[in-house]
Scaffold this motif. Structure first.
Motif, PDB file in Angstrom:
ATOM      1  N   GLU A   1       0.834  -1.207   0.000  1.00 30.65           N
ATOM      2  CA  GLU A   1       0.000   0.000   0.000  1.00 30.65           C
ATOM      3  C   GLU A   1       0.863   1.248   0.000  1.00 30.65           C
ATOM      4  OE1 GLU A   1      -3.682  -2.133   2.423  1.00 30.65           O
ATOM      5  OE2 GLU A   1      -2.303  -0.785   3.453  1.00 30.65           O
ATOM      6  N   THR A   2       1.964   1.197   0.743  1.00 31.10           N
ATOM      7  CA  THR A   2       2.888   2.329   0.765  1.00 31.10           C
ATOM      8  C   THR A   2       3.513   2.534  -0.605  1.00 31.10           C
ATOM      9  OG1 THR A   2       3.399   1.916   3.097  1.00 31.10           O
ATOM     10  CG2 THR A   2       4.951   3.273   1.872  1.00 31.10           C
ATOM     11  N   GLU A   3       3.858   1.442  -1.269  1.00 31.50           N
ATOM     12  CA  GLU A   3       4.425   1.539  -2.618  1.00 31.50           C
ATOM     13  C   GLU A   3       3.419   2.133  -3.590  1.00 31.50           C
ATOM     14  OE1 GLU A   3       7.507  -2.283  -2.386  1.00 31.50           O
ATOM     15  OE2 GLU A   3       5.468  -2.544  -3.183  1.00 31.50           O
ATOM     16  N   MET A   4       2.157   1.719  -3.488  1.00 33.61           N
ATOM     17  CA  MET A   4       1.117   2.268  -4.364  1.00 33.61           C
ATOM     18  C   MET A   4       0.918   3.754  -4.104  1.00 33.61           C
ATOM     19  SD  MET A   4      -0.220   0.483  -6.744  1.00 33.61           S
ATOM     20  CE  MET A   4      -1.549   1.647  -7.035  1.00 33.61           C
TER      21      MET A   4
ATOM     22  N   LEU B   1       5.276  -2.786 -10.177  1.00 34.96           N
ATOM     23  CA  LEU B   1       5.270  -3.643  -8.993  1.00 34.96           C
ATOM     24  C   LEU B   1       5.149  -5.118  -9.341  1.00 34.96           C
ATOM     25  CD1 LEU B   1       2.971  -1.497  -6.648  1.00 34.96           C
ATOM     26  CD2 LEU B   1       5.461  -1.675  -6.588  1.00 34.96           C
ATOM     27  N   GLY B   2       4.878  -5.401 -10.619  1.00 37.99           N
ATOM     28  CA  GLY B   2       4.759  -6.796 -11.033  1.00 37.99           C
ATOM     29  C   GLY B   2       3.498  -7.470 -10.538  1.00 37.99           C
ATOM     30  N   ILE B   3       2.412  -6.697 -10.451  1.00 40.47           N
ATOM     31  CA  ILE B   3       1.137  -7.256 -10.002  1.00 40.47           C
ATOM     32  C   ILE B   3       0.066  -6.908 -11.027  1.00 40.47           C
ATOM     33  CG2 ILE B   3       1.740  -7.149  -7.543  1.00 40.47           C
ATOM     34  CD1 ILE B   3       0.273  -4.518  -7.331  1.00 40.47           C
ATOM     35  N   SER B   4      -1.112  -7.510 -10.896  1.00 45.86           N
ATOM     36  CA  SER B   4      -2.185  -7.253 -11.847  1.00 45.86           C
ATOM     37  C   SER B   4      -2.811  -5.880 -11.607  1.00 45.86           C
ATOM     38  CB  SER B   4      -3.270  -8.324 -11.721  1.00 45.86           C
ATOM     39  OG  SER B   4      -3.983  -8.169 -10.495  1.00 45.86           O
ATOM     40  N   TYR B   5      -3.488  -5.390 -12.630  1.00 45.02           N
ATOM     41  CA  TYR B   5      -4.174  -4.102 -12.526  1.00 45.02           C
ATOM     42  C   TYR B   5      -5.184  -4.125 -11.379  1.00 45.02           C
ATOM     43  CZ  TYR B   5      -7.415  -0.319 -13.612  1.00 45.02           C
ATOM     44  OH  TYR B   5      -8.227   0.785 -13.522  1.00 45.02           O
TER      45      TYR B   5
ATOM     46  N   ALA C   1      -5.276  -1.801  -8.106  1.00 41.73           N
ATOM     47  CA  ALA C   1      -6.447  -0.952  -7.838  1.00 41.73           C
ATOM     48  C   ALA C   1      -6.993  -1.212  -6.440  1.00 41.73           C
ATOM     49  CB  ALA C   1      -7.526  -1.196  -8.886  1.00 41.73           C
ATOM     50  N   SER C   2      -6.944  -2.473  -6.021  1.00 45.46           N
ATOM     51  CA  SER C   2      -7.427  -2.824  -4.678  1.00 45.46           C
ATOM     52  C   SER C   2      -6.528  -2.207  -3.607  1.00 45.46           C
ATOM     53  CB  SER C   2      -7.466  -4.343  -4.509  1.00 45.46           C
ATOM     54  OG  SER C   2      -8.401  -4.919  -5.397  1.00 45.46           O
ATOM     55  N   TYR C   3      -5.221  -2.247  -3.846  1.00 47.74           N
ATOM     56  CA  TYR C   3      -4.289  -1.618  -2.904  1.00 47.74           C
ATOM     57  C   TYR C   3      -4.568  -0.119  -2.781  1.00 47.74           C
ATOM     58  CZ  TYR C   3      -1.234  -5.737  -2.536  1.00 47.74           C
ATOM     59  OH  TYR C   3      -0.716  -6.975  -2.273  1.00 47.74           O
ATOM     60  N   LEU C   4      -4.764   0.525  -3.940  1.00 53.13           N
ATOM     61  CA  LEU C   4      -4.991   1.969  -3.929  1.00 53.13           C
ATOM     62  C   LEU C   4      -6.305   2.312  -3.223  1.00 53.13           C
ATOM     63  CD1 LEU C   4      -3.861   4.681  -4.782  1.00 53.13           C
ATOM     64  CD2 LEU C   4      -5.101   4.466  -6.943  1.00 53.13           C
TER      65      LEU C   4
ATOM     66  N   TYR D   1      -6.731   4.778   0.051  1.00 56.16           N
ATOM     67  CA  TYR D   1      -7.693   5.881   0.155  1.00 56.16           C
ATOM     68  C   TYR D   1      -8.566   5.725   1.401  1.00 56.16           C
ATOM     69  CZ  TYR D   1      -6.812   8.021  -4.439  1.00 56.16           C
ATOM     70  OH  TYR D   1      -6.246   8.696  -5.496  1.00 56.16           O
ATOM     71  N   ARG D   2      -8.977   4.474   1.676  1.00 58.61           N
ATOM     72  CA  ARG D   2      -9.842   4.242   2.831  1.00 58.61           C
ATOM     73  C   ARG D   2      -9.109   4.531   4.129  1.00 58.61           C
ATOM     74  NH1 ARG D   2     -10.728   0.805   6.743  1.00 58.61           N
ATOM     75  NH2 ARG D   2      -9.005  -0.562   6.129  1.00 58.61           N
TER      76      ARG D   2
END
Length: 214
Positions: free
Chosen positions: A155-158, A175-179, A183-186, A190-191
């Motif tokens: 989450e910090t990286e995002m 980051l080598g992860i899926s879109y 998006a879930s991390y971001l 935000y939350r």
């Protein structure tokens, strides 16, 4: 110094109201002091008389005293409204200043300090208790880690990449992860940070020391 002939103290706790009354008399011995314990009687008092100074508590039985500040200013544009409260957080402070408060003092400050600060406000000096000013400054100091908001490493990286201008797709690739994972991390960032925009995310990242404001 502006002439202060009438003072309105708005405080619901009897012993505190008595203490504020004493402080008002000590600072302005010639002024007439009126004490009320809620918003409704405060409005009745304002309808009957114009006040030069108001000491306003925020936590009143019938609402926040901040709502009275514009009404006091409307009846006397030169009136000074000083919030006297126990709330030492930036949110209450900023809400009070937005309402038009001329000062913000903590009722649990030592009496000599409280009286000196009140006198300072009447003479046009900085309108904050020393302790609340320190607390406010701390709100804007960089936070070198994410422990207070509980962000995970991802989450910090995002947050960092978002603050640097990367779109979700670009951040996911880096980051080598899926879109969808990115998006879930971001969304979780935000939350946790209680933000709703990229601009707010950038400000938070700078405040946490994750990105350089330059």
């Amino acid at each position: 110094m502006q002439s202060f002939q009438s003072v309105l103290v708005i405080e619901d706790l009897p012993e505190v109201a008595e203490w504020l009354n004493a402080q008002s008399i000590a600072v302005l011995p010639q002024a007439q002091v009126t004490v009320v314990n809620a918003i409704a009687p405060a409005r009745e008092a304002l309808a009957q008389k114009v006040y030069d100074l108001a000491l306003v508590d925020l936590g009143l039985p019938d609402g926040s005293g901040a709502c009275l500040i514009p009404e006091i200013k409307k009846s006397n544009a030169n009136a000074l409204c000083v919030v006297t409260t126990i709330f030492d957080d930036a949110q209450h402070l900023l809400e009070s200043l937005k309402a038009g408060a001329d000062g913000y003092l903590l009722k649990d400050d030592p009496e000599p300090a409280f009286r000196t600060q009140l006198e300072g406000i009447l003479h046009g000096r900085p309108p904050l208790s020393a302790s609340i000013a320190k607390a406010l400054l701390q709100q804007f100091q960089p936070q070198p880690n994410n422990e207070q908001v509980g962000l995970t490493t991802r989450e910090t990286e995002m947050l960092t990449l978002t603050a640097k201008g990367y779109q979700v797709k670009q951040a996911a690739e880096l980051l080598g992860i899926s879109y969808h994972t990115a998006a879930s991390y971001l969304k979780e960032v935000y939350r946790k940070l209680q933000i709703n925009s990229r601009a707010e995310a950038t400000l938070k990242a700078m405040n946490m020391g994750l990105v350089n404001p330059e």
